[in-house]
Design a protein around this motif. Structure first.
Motif, PDB file in Angstrom:
ATOM      1  N   VAL A 188      51.848  60.097  26.365  1.00 55.36           N
ATOM      2  CA  VAL A 188      50.464  60.560  26.438  1.00 55.36           C
ATOM      3  C   VAL A 188      49.655  59.630  27.333  1.00 55.36           C
ATOM      4  N   ASP A 189      48.969  60.190  28.304  1.00 52.90           N
ATOM      5  CA  ASP A 189      48.002  59.421  29.091  1.00 52.90           C
ATOM      6  C   ASP A 189      46.673  59.381  28.340  1.00 52.90           C
ATOM      7  N   ARG A 190      46.030  58.235  28.350  1.00 53.08           N
ATOM      8  CA  ARG A 190      44.706  58.120  27.744  1.00 53.08           C
ATOM      9  C   ARG A 190      43.971  56.947  28.380  1.00 53.08           C
ATOM     10  N   SER A 191      42.651  57.065  28.467  1.00 52.58           N
ATOM     11  CA  SER A 191      41.843  56.007  29.065  1.00 52.58           C
ATOM     12  C   SER A 191      41.312  55.064  28.000  1.00 52.58           C
ATOM     13  N   PHE A 192      41.330  53.770  28.313  1.00 54.31           N
ATOM     14  CA  PHE A 192      40.742  52.755  27.444  1.00 54.31           C
ATOM     15  C   PHE A 192      39.365  52.337  27.952  1.00 54.31           C
ATOM     16  N   GLY A 193      38.794  53.123  28.856  1.00 56.39           N
ATOM     17  CA  GLY A 193      37.526  52.761  29.474  1.00 56.39           C
ATOM     18  C   GLY A 193      37.783  52.102  30.821  1.00 56.39           C
ATOM     19  N   LYS A 194      36.836  52.204  31.735  1.00 50.57           N
ATOM     20  CA  LYS A 194      37.046  51.745  33.103  1.00 50.57           C
ATOM     21  C   LYS A 194      37.410  50.265  33.187  1.00 50.57           C
ATOM     22  N   PHE A 195      36.744  49.425  32.397  1.00 49.83           N
ATOM     23  CA  PHE A 195      37.017  47.992  32.467  1.00 49.83           C
ATOM     24  C   PHE A 195      38.445  47.673  32.040  1.00 49.83           C
ATOM     25  N   LEU A 196      38.850  48.181  30.874  1.00 48.11           N
ATOM     26  CA  LEU A 196      40.197  47.892  30.386  1.00 48.11           C
ATOM     27  C   LEU A 196      41.258  48.586  31.235  1.00 48.11           C
ATOM     28  N   ASP A 197      40.983  49.790  31.705  1.00 51.26           N
ATOM     29  CA  ASP A 197      41.947  50.464  32.593  1.00 51.26           C
ATOM     30  C   ASP A 197      42.207  49.607  33.830  1.00 51.26           C
ATOM     31  N   HIS A 198      41.145  49.002  34.350  1.00 48.93           N
ATOM     32  CA  HIS A 198      41.292  48.138  35.521  1.00 48.93           C
ATOM     33  C   HIS A 198      42.065  46.871  35.175  1.00 48.93           C
ATOM     34  N   MET A 199      41.688  46.219  34.093  1.00 50.91           N
ATOM     35  CA  MET A 199      42.337  44.961  33.718  1.00 50.91           C
ATOM     36  C   MET A 199      43.795  45.178  33.312  1.00 50.91           C
ATOM     37  N   PHE A 200      44.092  46.347  32.776  1.00 54.27           N
ATOM     38  CA  PHE A 200      45.460  46.664  32.361  1.00 54.27           C
ATOM     39  C   PHE A 200      46.254  47.343  33.478  1.00 54.27           C
ATOM     40  N   HIS A 201      45.728  47.311  34.677  1.00 52.02           N
ATOM     41  CA  HIS A 201      46.416  47.822  35.864  1.00 52.02           C
ATOM     42  C   HIS A 201      46.884  49.269  35.703  1.00 52.02           C
ATOM     43  N   GLY A 202      46.050  50.059  35.005  1.00 55.05           N
ATOM     44  CA  GLY A 202      46.284  51.499  34.914  1.00 55.05           C
ATOM     45  C   GLY A 202      47.427  51.931  34.021  1.00 55.05           C
ATOM     46  N   ILE A 203      47.979  51.012  33.232  1.00 55.36           N
ATOM     47  CA  ILE A 203      49.187  51.368  32.475  1.00 55.36           C
ATOM     48  C   ILE A 203      48.935  52.443  31.425  1.00 55.36           C
TER      49      ILE A 203
END
Length: 409
Positions: free
Chosen positions: A329-344
């Motif tokens: 499942v793809d899901r967003s953790f919010g823009k900041f965390l998505d960036h810090m987590f390198h889109g995983i």
């Protein structure tokens, strides 16, 4: 929201199956919820993604590593000033801020090591494994041992007997009575019996027990997986990422496992030395607590990737690689965390289909995959805390029988 194929009502809708003495026969494939399995070939899926998305750059990868290491170092240097603050309240507030931010940054570092394990970091296997070993050893991860088992996970994602992580328990494994025959189910429905719950399992349905299980997974889930293969396949004996005779390894992996252990021991030695030079409290504040936050994020991210009531699991005969790869499942953790987590988190479907795609091309690849896969691309926009709670409450087991099965509660 979930994609259309999995937006099927959560009620237990099954293809009609013949029963003999209450036991399902398997003359025909049994697909729960009348699920239509995807029939894409891997070649068809790959062709929908532009060729440049598969291009890897060691220089670009190293730049990302450098940036994350700078973030980590700056946070560490800032933390050295916290205890110098005269205001006690500020000191008590500043430490948790450091722990949370450092945990996020170090999770990003773990993810870059994860890229190395997939050889998507660069075109050089030597560079990939050197950088991956250093980054993961720093975070007490046995790099090669994890890399080997993780590769097996990717090859068999969603396979009931071959997957290596978040393998569902079956009805019998959780101690529930065998599934009733179709006739018994229909009779129960006629009598308006909505749900059967055994007395011995009432405690497992209570919110307080759910919270306790969530806390246990968050605190020790990742180390338990590395040391005890928790959530992995049950091999009937001690299975660990730290010993060479573990059933997840082959004889050719012997030196890789030892090298992985050596890297972890080096870091542990460094922590012991730092403790002797400073104090146990100092090492706890600067390293151990951020490390626990890394464990927290790894568990939450990976659990939500692979545990959802609307995601299928396959048994032998129905499984193939691309079907399994779509069991995430793809899901967003919010823009900041998505960036810090390198889109995983929000490009994981693409990652499972083609793990050699570097993370900085994964968003573009995901956009193309979403169009091509249509209803078989799964994205969930449920808030993370709600999704985590839902999966814990509703993903207790799957049936012992069936070629395509779904979680039940």
């Amino acid at each position: 929201r979930m994609g259309p194929p999995n937006a099927i009502d959560a009620g237990l809708t099954h293809r009609r199956v013949a029963y003999s003495n209450g036991i399902a026969t398997t003359d025909k494939p049994v697909y729960e919820r009348n699920y239509q399995v995807p029939d894409f070939s891997i070649k068809e899926i790959r062709e929908c993604i532009p060729a440049h998305c598969f291009e890897r750059s060691g220089v670009r990868g190293l730049c990302y590593v450098a940036v994350d290491l700078v973030y980590m170092s700056l946070l560490f240097l800032a933390a050295t000033q916290i205890d110098k603050l005269e205001n006690t309240l500020l000191r008590y507030l500043a430490w948790p801020v450091y722990w949370v931010l450092q945990g996020i940054v170090c999770t990003g570092i773990w993810i870059l090591g994860h890229e190395c394990g997939h050889q998507s970091f660069s075109t050089s296997k030597t560079l990939n494994n050197t950088v991956g070993w250093i980054l993961h050893s720093f975070l007490l991860i046995p790099y090669h041992s994890w890399r080997i088992s993780h590769s097996k996970h990717h090859k068999a994602t969603g396979h009931m007997t071959k997957d290596q992580a978040f393998v569902p328990n079956t009805r019998s494994q959780v101690g529930l009575a065998p599934k009733a025959s179709v006739a018994q189910q229909e009779k129960a429905e006629e009598e308006e019996v909505v749900e059967e719950v055994e007395i011995g399992h009432f405690d497992e349905e209570s919110p307080i027990v759910t919270l306790a299980k969530m806390a246990r997974q968050i605190l020790i889930g990742w180390p338990a997986y590395l040391f005890l293969n928790a959530s992995g396949q049950n091999y009937g004996r001690w299975t660990s990422h730290f010993h060479t005779w573990s059933p997840i390894f082959e004889s050719r992996n012997f030196s890789d496992v030892l090298l992985s252990d050596f890297g972890v021991l080096l870091t542990l030695g460094g922590l012991v030395y730092a403790t002797m030079q400073t104090s146990f409290l100092a090492v706890t504040k600067y390293y151990v607590i951020p490390y626990l936050f890394v464990n927290f994020w790894l568990v939450v991210i990976t659990f939500l990737h692979h545990t959802d009531p609307k995601m299928p699991h396959y048994r032998e005969g129905t499984f193939n690689f691309q079907r399994g790869a779509l069991c995430t499942v793809d899901r967003s953790f919010g823009k900041f965390l998505d960036h810090m987590f390198h889109g995983i988190a929000h490009t994981h479907v693409a990652h499972h289909l083609f793990s050699q795609i570097p993370f900085y091309h994964a968003e573009e690849a995901t956009a193309h995959l979403k169009k091509f896969l249509g209803k078989y691309y799964i994205y969930d926009d449920t808030p993370i805390a709600v999704a985590y709670w839902r999966s814990f409450r509703e993903c207790r087991f799957v049936e012992d029988e069936g070629d395509v099965v779904f979680y039940k509660k």
